[in-house]
Design a protein around this motif. Sequence first.
Motif, PDB file in Angstrom:
ATOM      1  N   GLY A 178       0.800  -1.229   0.000  1.00  0.00           N
ATOM      2  CA  GLY A 178       0.000   0.000   0.000  1.00  0.00           C
ATOM      3  C   GLY A 178       0.827   1.269   0.000  1.00  0.00           C
ATOM      4  O   GLY A 178       1.864   1.347  -0.662  1.00  0.00           O
ATOM      5  N   PRO A 179       0.399   2.278   0.789  1.00  0.00           N
ATOM      6  CA  PRO A 179       1.025   3.606   0.701  1.00  0.00           C
ATOM      7  C   PRO A 179       2.176   3.823   1.681  1.00  0.00           C
ATOM      8  O   PRO A 179       2.524   4.965   1.942  1.00  0.00           O
ATOM      9  N   TYR A 180       2.732   2.752   2.236  1.00  0.00           N
ATOM     10  CA  TYR A 180       3.786   2.906   3.245  1.00  0.00           C
ATOM     11  C   TYR A 180       5.150   2.517   2.693  1.00  0.00           C
ATOM     12  O   TYR A 180       5.260   1.693   1.790  1.00  0.00           O
ATOM     13  N   ARG A 181       6.189   3.076   3.340  1.00  0.00           N
ATOM     14  CA  ARG A 181       7.562   2.837   2.859  1.00  0.00           C
ATOM     15  C   ARG A 181       8.155   1.581   3.498  1.00  0.00           C
ATOM     16  O   ARG A 181       9.096   1.656   4.292  1.00  0.00           O
ATOM     17  N   PHE A 182       7.619   0.446   3.164  1.00  0.00           N
ATOM     18  CA  PHE A 182       8.202  -0.814   3.646  1.00  0.00           C
ATOM     19  C   PHE A 182       9.509  -1.062   2.910  1.00  0.00           C
ATOM     20  O   PHE A 182       9.624  -0.801   1.717  1.00  0.00           O
ATOM     21  N   GLU A 183      10.483  -1.609   3.637  1.00  0.00           N
ATOM     22  CA  GLU A 183      11.750  -1.959   2.991  1.00  0.00           C
ATOM     23  C   GLU A 183      11.640  -3.273   2.237  1.00  0.00           C
ATOM     24  O   GLU A 183      12.351  -3.515   1.275  1.00  0.00           O
TER      25      GLU A 183
END
Lengths: 764, 167
Positions: A338-343
């Motif tokens: 989604g809209p999150y900065r997952f590594e």
Amino acid sequence: MSDSLIGTQHEVVGGPDRYVTGAGCYIADLASVIGEATLFVVRSDVSHGRLVNVGLDEVRRAPGVIAAFSASDVRADLGSVPVIEPRISVSPVIIPFLQPVIAVDRVRYVGEPVALIVAVDRYFAEDAATLVELEIEPLDSVVDSREASGSIQLFDLDNEVARIESSFGDAAAVFQTADVVETLTITVGRHSGVPMETRGLVAEPGPEGSLTIYGASKVVHANQKALAGMLGLSTESIRMREVDVGGAFGIRGEFYPEDFLVPWAAKMLNRTVSWVEDRREHLLSANQSRDQIHVASIAADERGRLLAISTEFWIDSGAYIRTVGLRVADLTLGEIPGPYRFESYSGVAHCVVSNRTPTGTYRSPGRFESSFVRERMVDRVAARLEIPGDEIRRRNLIRVSDMPYRSGIRSAGKEVVLDSGDYVSLFERVHGRTKALADELQHVTSRDESEKVGYATGCFIEKSGLGPFEDAIIEVRDDGTVDVLTGASYLGQGLQKALSNVVSKALGIPVDSVHIVRVDTDRIDVGIGTYASRSLVMSGSAVHLACQELLRVALELAAEEFEVGTEDLIYDCGRISTRGAPDFAMSLGELSQRRSKQSPMGEGLTARARFDKESVTYGFGSHGAVVVTNARTGIVHVKHLVLGYDAGALIDEGVVVGQLQGGALQALGGALFERFSYDNVGNPLATTFMDYLLPTASEAPSMEVVLASSMPLDNPLKARGVGEAGIPAVAAAIASAVESSLACGATLHSTPIMPEAVWELANT
Amino acid sequence: MPEGTEHRRVTLTVNSQTYEVDIEPRRTLADVLRDQCGLTGTHLGCEQGVCGACTVLIDGSPARSCLLFAAGFENREITTVEGREHDPVLAKVQQVIIEEDALQCGFCTPGFVVLLTGLIHMDWKGDESDLAAAMSSNICRCTGYQGLMRAARRLLEPTADSTSDQV
């Protein structure tokens, strides 16, 4: 027949205002006017079994019966019983799992077609249906998608059709070292579009084996081609025409068994045949959707920075793989981060078959599911670290400075590129408004003490404007009004209004001079259709380009007429005049009349354009929910929804608002009420509206819409599709708001969220 | 109609017009209105008496025409969504539904138009939550009810909601 049919009061003319007087022309209205031969589908009442015999002798002798057919008649006519081919997401692994148009020697779900009765009307057809000698030898049923690889098989193959993976980064390594790891099993229940109008078709044979089909929608040209292939006819010999559509939501208009059976019967009998399903049939046989079980994990550091998310999930496709192939699994996989900065991210989908009704895409496929899973997991982190959920979201949303943001993930075969929009600012607006509404409600004093107010906001990425192309044709009538044709379907979503606005603006003519013509394959020969929130972007842009082309052609014609250069002409509001000589002027209508006199085929002023694009138009949204939970009964009342979406340029704000609100209530239905439940041998338990609960006015919250308008650059209208953007995070926000009302951690793990689950939360 | 089928001649008064129809006793009012009288504005959404798309007025009161047998309604005054000439209230409701943008696909619209017309004829009184309950007679799948409730408020003017503070 066509002429008499369409020449009556039942012609599809005029805007939606005619619906208030009952002057709509839905498929059952056409069927009622024709009223000569009605097709009834006899369906399996066993979820899994060997089809031993379908005896129709007595049926054929029954009063009012014109004919009766089973699979053996189809085979006798065509040499084999056709299967329904996938339209998208084509993969060799699904071939053995495709649905035959009528059961041959095995039935795999309750509702599967086993015989056809054509009678003078439905009453006599239903009478005759009681005389069918149907012999089915029951087999054990598969009802649990996670146990699908057991000994009972639907196709003499493993029930797992495919295992699909998606990932970026090294999620396994991150999970080993992260400060915080949370894991939860999450179930997204089975629900679907359930339009108020059931499905129906009218098939009318014409000269030389041709057929006209009324009632197609969504993907009309694809269905024309599919039907032609199955009947061994040329595509041109089949004419598909749309009539009014009473709601579609992604499930209407796909190629179903009946889309073959009705035209085939008309061809066999050489007479017009109509078919309109009843509600029970609809709930048994139209595409259902969602139905996923996820085992999800999330990793974060101690300051609440999100690091990795993973899920392994089982998606229950039902008894067959239908026209959208494995698309829902693929979309779900593509939308989990989604809209999150997952590594890093790792997703695994198990697509399995079971003895339930087959599934397909329902409004916001993959996004309702993935958003529920992702936002639940974000709330787990928040609860574990005792940081408010909004704060976790604020810290981890993708920022303007990160764009274009490419994690490397793919969705529907294309790389996900997030290139526009201020996510944090829209989130703040939605969250602020949600909180304010909750505060207002908190201050109401007369509330029962068992009633608790809670609120929460969830986030999502929505896709729209899927390619590859759409065409538009503009034809100027003699009176200067214009006909507009595209491959798009008008499903009640307000698209006519939006397209009228595009034309009105581009040509400077009044909105009521624009006639948006429903799909008729004789008038527009190619088209992709209406799904994936694509039509405003794709058809709208094609219409915009066709208007520009029309003006170019009009100016050239006028230049010839007045014997001047085009640079000496002025176009204004449907009229072309010459600079400095105002008497030398012509309207678009006059130009069109002139043109039709000159052209050999008599066609007037017309233009055609194609808009194609590779990219998907992504947008960010945020949904807030304010709920009142009754701790004594477990009943949740959603009081407010705040629906935030970055819609880009607004072509028609009323339509945008209507789409977001309508979608949101469907999502609320899926969150709290709607469920296709089955017993432990695959019998469907929700076959009426007493069991399948749709939200009514009493369940409808007030809904506020918060719009942002960052401009996507991949289409000339700078618009994003909005047809599905009311759905994705509503269920997630409601779940979180319920927990907030009870001041407890993130433990709700299933939709629909049932009162008993809430009660347990409140009382343990 | 196939030979040997039991049928009878029935006279129905719909929107002040007389319809003489030859029907089987088992035919529902909705089917007769649609198939025999040609009044296809009355829609069938469920035929289970839940969705309300088939709502008509019988002597001014809303009723589910999918659950009634037509043969039982001789000498009654039936009003359908097509009856604006015969019932000015219906015409007013239709106008308000348009003005409040209370429809999308339009399939449920006739049922809501007739329901609201019936509530006005019955001199409905109540507060906001009563009004939502009354509107819950019918189902709309497209709009989320925002426009429909605005239209209902305008037409029926609910009293100050004594319970609206009670959530």
